[in-house]
Design a protein around this motif. Structure first.
Motif, PDB file in Angstrom:
ATOM      1  N   GLU A 139      16.166   1.116   8.240  1.00  0.00           N
ATOM      2  CA  GLU A 139      15.974  -0.323   8.440  1.00  0.00           C
ATOM      3  C   GLU A 139      15.900  -1.044   7.088  1.00  0.00           C
ATOM      4  OE1 GLU A 139      12.140  -2.007  10.133  1.00  0.00           O
ATOM      5  OE2 GLU A 139      13.480  -2.241  11.857  1.00  0.00           O
ATOM      6  N   HIS A 140      15.187  -0.442   6.148  1.00  0.00           N
ATOM      7  CA  HIS A 140      15.076  -1.000   4.794  1.00  0.00           C
ATOM      8  C   HIS A 140      16.450  -1.100   4.130  1.00  0.00           C
ATOM      9  CE1 HIS A 140      13.414  -1.599   0.737  1.00  0.00           C
ATOM     10  NE2 HIS A 140      14.232  -0.654   0.331  1.00  0.00           N
ATOM     11  N   LEU A 141      17.252  -0.040   4.240  1.00  0.00           N
ATOM     12  CA  LEU A 141      18.563  -0.018   3.599  1.00  0.00           C
ATOM     13  C   LEU A 141      19.500  -1.062   4.219  1.00  0.00           C
ATOM     14  CD1 LEU A 141      20.650   1.109   1.678  1.00  0.00           C
ATOM     15  CD2 LEU A 141      20.947   3.079   3.201  1.00  0.00           C
ATOM     16  N   ILE A 142      19.507  -1.157   5.532  1.00  0.00           N
ATOM     17  CA  ILE A 142      20.351  -2.164   6.190  1.00  0.00           C
ATOM     18  C   ILE A 142      19.968  -3.567   5.725  1.00  0.00           C
ATOM     19  CG2 ILE A 142      20.870  -3.254   8.416  1.00  0.00           C
ATOM     20  CD1 ILE A 142      20.767  -0.435   9.658  1.00  0.00           C
ATOM     21  N   ASN A 143      18.667  -3.849   5.674  1.00  0.00           N
ATOM     22  CA  ASN A 143      18.208  -5.176   5.238  1.00  0.00           C
ATOM     23  C   ASN A 143      18.600  -5.450   3.788  1.00  0.00           C
ATOM     24  OD1 ASN A 143      17.067  -5.780   7.728  1.00  0.00           O
ATOM     25  ND2 ASN A 143      15.051  -4.980   7.160  1.00  0.00           N
ATOM     26  N   LYS A 144      18.431  -4.456   2.916  1.00  0.00           N
ATOM     27  CA  LYS A 144      18.786  -4.635   1.509  1.00  0.00           C
ATOM     28  C   LYS A 144      20.290  -4.879   1.332  1.00  0.00           C
ATOM     29  CE  LYS A 144      14.917  -4.251  -0.836  1.00  0.00           C
ATOM     30  NZ  LYS A 144      14.446  -5.306  -1.769  1.00  0.00           N
ATOM     31  N   LEU A 145      21.099  -4.168   2.105  1.00  0.00           N
ATOM     32  CA  LEU A 145      22.546  -4.367   2.032  1.00  0.00           C
ATOM     33  C   LEU A 145      22.927  -5.777   2.484  1.00  0.00           C
ATOM     34  CD1 LEU A 145      23.736  -0.906   3.371  1.00  0.00           C
ATOM     35  CD2 LEU A 145      24.218  -1.814   1.084  1.00  0.00           C
ATOM     36  N   LYS A 146      22.290  -6.243   3.540  1.00  0.00           N
ATOM     37  CA  LYS A 146      22.578  -7.601   4.024  1.00  0.00           C
ATOM     38  C   LYS A 146      22.133  -8.652   3.018  1.00  0.00           C
ATOM     39  CE  LYS A 146      22.544  -6.530   8.966  1.00  0.00           C
ATOM     40  NZ  LYS A 146      21.861  -6.706  10.274  1.00  0.00           N
ATOM     41  N   GLU A 147      20.970  -8.438   2.396  1.00  0.00           N
ATOM     42  CA  GLU A 147      20.449  -9.395   1.412  1.00  0.00           C
ATOM     43  C   GLU A 147      21.296  -9.440   0.149  1.00  0.00           C
ATOM     44  OE1 GLU A 147      16.485  -8.053   0.745  1.00  0.00           O
ATOM     45  OE2 GLU A 147      15.790  -8.617   2.749  1.00  0.00           O
ATOM     46  N   ALA A 148      22.057  -8.375  -0.108  1.00  0.00           N
ATOM     47  CA  ALA A 148      22.855  -8.307  -1.333  1.00  0.00           C
ATOM     48  C   ALA A 148      24.082  -9.228  -1.291  1.00  0.00           C
ATOM     49  CB  ALA A 148      23.296  -6.867  -1.593  1.00  0.00           C
ATOM     50  N   ASP A 161      17.395   1.883  -2.541  1.00  0.00           N
ATOM     51  CA  ASP A 161      17.563   0.750  -3.452  1.00  0.00           C
ATOM     52  C   ASP A 161      18.555   1.084  -4.565  1.00  0.00           C
ATOM     53  OD1 ASP A 161      15.713  -0.639  -1.955  1.00  0.00           O
ATOM     54  OD2 ASP A 161      14.054  -0.311  -3.362  1.00  0.00           O
ATOM     55  N   ASP A 162      18.496   2.305  -5.055  1.00  0.00           N
ATOM     56  CA  ASP A 162      19.422   2.770  -6.088  1.00  0.00           C
ATOM     57  C   ASP A 162      20.858   2.666  -5.582  1.00  0.00           C
ATOM     58  OD1 ASP A 162      20.694   3.995  -8.217  1.00  0.00           O
ATOM     59  OD2 ASP A 162      19.732   5.948  -7.941  1.00  0.00           O
ATOM     60  N   PHE A 163      21.079   3.074  -4.337  1.00  0.00           N
ATOM     61  CA  PHE A 163      22.424   2.974  -3.769  1.00  0.00           C
ATOM     62  C   PHE A 163      22.888   1.528  -3.704  1.00  0.00           C
ATOM     63  CE2 PHE A 163      25.014   2.019  -0.027  1.00  0.00           C
ATOM     64  CZ  PHE A 163      26.194   2.635  -0.426  1.00  0.00           C
ATOM     65  N   VAL A 164      22.013   0.624  -3.283  1.00  0.00           N
ATOM     66  CA  VAL A 164      22.393  -0.796  -3.182  1.00  0.00           C
ATOM     67  C   VAL A 164      22.837  -1.306  -4.547  1.00  0.00           C
ATOM     68  CG1 VAL A 164      21.582  -3.122  -2.651  1.00  0.00           C
ATOM     69  CG2 VAL A 164      20.926  -1.218  -1.177  1.00  0.00           C
ATOM     70  N   GLU A 165      22.137  -0.932  -5.606  1.00  0.00           N
ATOM     71  CA  GLU A 165      22.542  -1.362  -6.941  1.00  0.00           C
ATOM     72  C   GLU A 165      23.886  -0.782  -7.334  1.00  0.00           C
ATOM     73  OE1 GLU A 165      21.028  -3.675  -8.806  1.00  0.00           O
ATOM     74  OE2 GLU A 165      19.774  -3.883  -7.006  1.00  0.00           O
ATOM     75  N   ARG A 166      24.157   0.447  -6.938  1.00  0.00           N
ATOM     76  CA  ARG A 166      25.440   1.068  -7.280  1.00  0.00           C
ATOM     77  C   ARG A 166      26.588   0.410  -6.532  1.00  0.00           C
ATOM     78  NH1 ARG A 166      24.342   7.500  -8.535  1.00  0.00           N
ATOM     79  NH2 ARG A 166      22.104   7.322  -8.927  1.00  0.00           N
ATOM     80  N   ILE A 167      26.398   0.100  -5.255  1.00  0.00           N
ATOM     81  CA  ILE A 167      27.497  -0.512  -4.505  1.00  0.00           C
ATOM     82  C   ILE A 167      27.699  -1.963  -4.941  1.00  0.00           C
ATOM     83  CG2 ILE A 167      26.209  -1.312  -2.466  1.00  0.00           C
ATOM     84  CD1 ILE A 167      28.584  -0.291  -0.772  1.00  0.00           C
ATOM     85  N   LYS A 168      26.647  -2.618  -5.424  1.00  0.00           N
ATOM     86  CA  LYS A 168      26.795  -3.968  -5.984  1.00  0.00           C
ATOM     87  C   LYS A 168      27.787  -3.962  -7.150  1.00  0.00           C
ATOM     88  CE  LYS A 168      22.294  -6.258  -5.226  1.00  0.00           C
ATOM     89  NZ  LYS A 168      21.085  -6.733  -5.951  1.00  0.00           N
ATOM     90  N   ARG A 169      27.734  -2.928  -7.962  1.00  0.00           N
ATOM     91  CA  ARG A 169      28.613  -2.857  -9.126  1.00  0.00           C
ATOM     92  C   ARG A 169      30.073  -2.666  -8.724  1.00  0.00           C
ATOM     93  NH1 ARG A 169      24.668   1.480 -10.951  1.00  0.00           N
ATOM     94  NH2 ARG A 169      22.830   0.270 -11.590  1.00  0.00           N
ATOM     95  N   VAL A 170      30.267  -2.137  -7.528  1.00  0.00           N
ATOM     96  CA  VAL A 170      31.638  -1.899  -7.041  1.00  0.00           C
ATOM     97  C   VAL A 170      32.155  -3.097  -6.258  1.00  0.00           C
ATOM     98  CG1 VAL A 170      33.009  -0.472  -5.477  1.00  0.00           C
ATOM     99  CG2 VAL A 170      31.395   0.596  -7.049  1.00  0.00           C
ATOM    100  N   LEU A 171      31.296  -3.670  -5.390  1.00  0.00           N
ATOM    101  CA  LEU A 171      31.711  -4.814  -4.566  1.00  0.00           C
ATOM    102  C   LEU A 171      31.174  -6.104  -5.199  1.00  0.00           C
ATOM    103  CD1 LEU A 171      31.111  -3.284  -1.029  1.00  0.00           C
ATOM    104  CD2 LEU A 171      33.289  -3.591  -2.210  1.00  0.00           C
ATOM    105  N   HIS A 194      33.538  -8.836   0.091  1.00  0.00           N
ATOM    106  CA  HIS A 194      34.432  -8.079   0.981  1.00  0.00           C
ATOM    107  C   HIS A 194      33.723  -7.492   2.207  1.00  0.00           C
ATOM    108  CE1 HIS A 194      37.729  -8.480  -1.797  1.00  0.00           C
ATOM    109  NE2 HIS A 194      37.014  -7.934  -2.776  1.00  0.00           N
ATOM    110  N   VAL A 195      32.409  -7.668   2.335  1.00  0.00           N
ATOM    111  CA  VAL A 195      31.695  -7.109   3.483  1.00  0.00           C
ATOM    112  C   VAL A 195      31.723  -8.105   4.637  1.00  0.00           C
ATOM    113  CG1 VAL A 195      29.458  -6.365   4.351  1.00  0.00           C
ATOM    114  CG2 VAL A 195      30.223  -5.630   2.085  1.00  0.00           C
ATOM    115  N   VAL A 196      32.214  -7.647   5.794  1.00  0.00           N
ATOM    116  CA  VAL A 196      32.259  -8.513   6.973  1.00  0.00           C
ATOM    117  C   VAL A 196      31.205  -8.133   8.003  1.00  0.00           C
ATOM    118  CG1 VAL A 196      34.686  -9.080   6.666  1.00  0.00           C
ATOM    119  CG2 VAL A 196      34.078  -7.094   8.051  1.00  0.00           C
ATOM    120  N   ASP A 197      30.679  -6.896   7.914  1.00  0.00           N
ATOM    121  CA  ASP A 197      29.632  -6.497   8.848  1.00  0.00           C
ATOM    122  C   ASP A 197      28.894  -5.284   8.297  1.00  0.00           C
ATOM    123  OD1 ASP A 197      28.065  -6.576  11.140  1.00  0.00           O
ATOM    124  OD2 ASP A 197      29.454  -5.386  12.350  1.00  0.00           O
ATOM    125  N   ILE A 198      27.602  -5.254   8.554  1.00  0.00           N
ATOM    126  CA  ILE A 198      26.771  -4.090   8.251  1.00  0.00           C
ATOM    127  C   ILE A 198      26.048  -3.740   9.536  1.00  0.00           C
ATOM    128  CG2 ILE A 198      24.819  -3.201   6.920  1.00  0.00           C
ATOM    129  CD1 ILE A 198      25.636  -5.289   4.740  1.00  0.00           C
TER     130      ILE A 198
END
Length: 375
Positions: A296-305, A365-375, A309-313
């Protein structure tokens, strides 16, 4: 002799792992958000798991099902209590495809029918009937296309009702969260009506929990979010944390007939030792609850980011899909090569996350930061 080249490989050789991280032969550390196709449930090289497997291998690793194996009964009792199906029976095999093959075979023995209903975009395996139940023409050989399976749109209850009420359907097989199909969730209303229709027509309801089960969704089985019970449940992947194992959980209404089902390697001593260790860790470290919380935390963090190119999480627990408006290939490759992070994929444009259930909020959270650098 060379290998039969059917896999698209990254030029990386993984040498060791611990928890949610793996290292290659050059010593590069990778964050593992894929767990080897959702197989690594309790983390790489968990000390209790390693100890249990080593101890068992020092006694006996395998003997056939022609003799009593007390570990099988221990596993049946433990699993029944943990998952809430303690009155069901357990049949042990080696893989998810075998689990689905045996589930559909058992359903056909039960009611004598030959038609199976499966959902569009489903994936149920690569063996004979399992691959026919999989909605992917590319992997169905002509010899497998026998006309036993019809694919219907997920959550379109009118289409399913029309077929089930014909009275000739042997079984419905369903992933409540489709993995290869792109992390698509069956609705509560849809599944509850399927249960009612199956009861009314003596049709067998099979829940394929091979990828979405074993705690990954934040409950032990994903269908338990929907307040239904299955007649047959199939599991594999995370059941033994990487040692090949599959299982079928079978309602008491099915009679066991000697010789009707069988396996050479299934339920061997080493596999059972691994599966018991996995249950130990899931319970002692509260990994089902962790899957719910961190997922739940990861989904929320991804949405907040607000990633480009993201259309749905979407997803539930630690089974998450990031749908893009571009093909997944380039961002997934960059995640691996530049950000040293493994993810999966689905379809043409979904990045699929299936991390070990022990992942922490900090690692999420580490993953969210890594995917931010890509997207």
């Amino acid at each position: 002799m060379d290998l039969f080249n059917v896999y698209s490989l990254f030029d990386i050789t993984i040498d060791r792992g611990k928890g949610c991280k793996v290292w290659d032969t050059d010593g590069t550390e990778y964050l593992d958000l894929y767990g080897g196709h959702a197989v690594i449930s309790v983390g790489h090289c968990h000390p209790h798991y390693v100890e249990a497997m080593t101890a068992q291998l020092n006694k006996i690793g395998f003997y056939s099902n022609s003799v009593v194996n007390p570990l099988q009964r221990q596993l049946a009792e433990r699993l029944g209590k943990v998952c809430g199906y303690d009155d069901y029976h357990l049949f042990l095999i080696n893989t998810g495809a075998e689990a689905n093959e045996n589930a559909m075979k058992l359903a056909s023995f039960y009611n004598g029918r030959t038609r199976i209903l499966a959902a569009g975009k489903s994936f149920h395996g690569r063996t004979s009937l399992a691959v026919e139940a999989t909605d992917n023409e590319k992997i169905i050989a002509p010899i497998n296309a026998n006309g036993h399976v019809s694919h219907l749109p997920l959550n379109d209850i009118a289409a399913w009702k029309a077929e089930i009420e014909k009275g000739d359907v042997c079984a419905v097989i369903l992933e409540c969260i489709q993995g290869v199909g792109g992390i698509r969730l069956a609705s509560r209303e849809f599944v509850r009506e399927l249960r009612r229709l199956c009861d009314a027509t003596d049709t067998v309801l099979i829940m394929d929990e091979i990828q979405c089960g074993y705690g990954r969704s934040g409950k032990f089985f994903a269908h338990q979010w929907l307040d239904v019970k299955a007649d047959i449940i199939t599991v594999a992947k995370g059941i033994s944390n990487g040692f090949p194992m599959g299982a079928v959980l079978i309602s008491p209404k099915f009679a066991a007939v000697g010789g009707q089902l069988g396996t050479t390697f299934g339920g061997n001593h080493l596999a059972c030792a691994g599966a018991l260790a996995v249950l130990d860790i899931i319970e002692s470290e509260h990994l089902v609850e962790n899957a719910h919380d961190v997922g739940e935390h990861l989904i929320n963090k991804l949405k907040e980011a607000h990633l480009n190119h993201v259309v749905d999480i979407r997803g539930r627990g630690l089974m998450i899909g990031i749908e893009l408006d571009i093909p997944y290939k380039e961002p997934r490759t960059r995640l691996i090569k530049e950000q040293h992070c493994f993810t999966g994929c689905a379809g043409t444009n979904v990045i699929r996350l299936l991390p070990p259930l022990c992942i922490t909020r900090d690692e999420a959270d580490d993953f969210v930061e890594r995917i931010k650098r890509v997207l």
